[in-house]
Design a protein around this motif. Structure first.
Motif, PDB file in Angstrom:
ATOM      1  N   ILE A  47      50.376  63.560 121.971  1.00 32.26           N
ATOM      2  CA  ILE A  47      51.675  62.997 122.351  1.00 32.26           C
ATOM      3  C   ILE A  47      51.505  62.115 123.586  1.00 32.26           C
ATOM      4  O   ILE A  47      52.032  61.008 123.647  1.00 32.26           O
ATOM      5  CB  ILE A  47      52.708  64.118 122.607  1.00 32.26           C
ATOM      6  N   GLU A  92      62.408  64.405 121.765  1.00 33.30           N
ATOM      7  CA  GLU A  92      61.364  63.713 120.999  1.00 33.30           C
ATOM      8  C   GLU A  92      60.048  64.498 121.040  1.00 33.30           C
ATOM      9  O   GLU A  92      59.382  64.661 120.019  1.00 33.30           O
ATOM     10  CB  GLU A  92      61.158  62.310 121.571  1.00 33.30           C
ATOM     11  N   GLN A  96      57.970  66.144 117.910  1.00 34.07           N
ATOM     12  CA  GLN A  96      56.560  65.846 117.663  1.00 34.07           C
ATOM     13  C   GLN A  96      55.737  67.132 117.604  1.00 34.07           C
ATOM     14  O   GLN A  96      54.832  67.252 116.780  1.00 34.07           O
ATOM     15  CB  GLN A  96      56.015  64.908 118.748  1.00 34.07           C
ATOM     16  N   ASP A 154      56.175  68.710 114.369  1.00 31.97           N
ATOM     17  CA  ASP A 154      55.425  67.983 113.339  1.00 31.97           C
ATOM     18  C   ASP A 154      53.932  68.255 113.419  1.00 31.97           C
ATOM     19  O   ASP A 154      53.159  67.714 112.623  1.00 31.97           O
ATOM     20  CB  ASP A 154      55.667  66.472 113.460  1.00 31.97           C
ATOM     21  N   LEU A 175      51.847  67.830 116.226  1.00 32.31           N
ATOM     22  CA  LEU A 175      51.060  67.108 117.224  1.00 32.31           C
ATOM     23  C   LEU A 175      50.774  68.004 118.422  1.00 32.31           C
ATOM     24  O   LEU A 175      51.582  68.871 118.773  1.00 32.31           O
ATOM     25  CB  LEU A 175      51.802  65.846 117.690  1.00 32.31           C
TER      26      LEU A 175
END
Length: 104
Positions: free
Chosen positions: A70, A56, A60, A63, A65
């Protein structure tokens, strides 16, 4: 304790399972995004839950981040989860103290 939460997986296996390098995994640990246990000899041990969390985190990061974002999102989600548990506990205590209050 569920098998998913037992910290038994070494960093090399985690690297194979996630596609992340050992360096990336150690970086996420440094940034306090993941907390493996350590053996007496200092070997990191991860759980299947940690593996899922690392995937995960990697998504992120892809993407766009940042690690601080996070961590903030994770803290907010944990606070919401804690509030939900607290609300359920209070409801349970009220129901135990006043068992007939919801009956018509």
């Amino acid at each position: 304790m569920s098998y998913k939460h037992k910290k038994v997986i070494t960093i090399g296996i985690v690297s194979e399972l996630t596609g992340l390098s050992e360096r990336q995994i150690r970086y996420y640990e440094e940034r306090r995004l993941i907390e493996p246990e350590r053996t007496r000899g200092g070997t990191r041990k991860f759980s299947f839950t940690d593996v899922e969390k690392l995937v995960e985190i990697a998504n992120q990061m892809e993407d766009g981040l940042q690690t601080a974002e996070i961590r903030r999102l994770e803290q907010k989600a944990q606070q919401q989860k804690d509030a939900k548990v607290r609300d359920q506990m209070i409801r349970g205590q009220l129901n135990a103290a006043f068992p007939n209050r919801n009956k018509s």
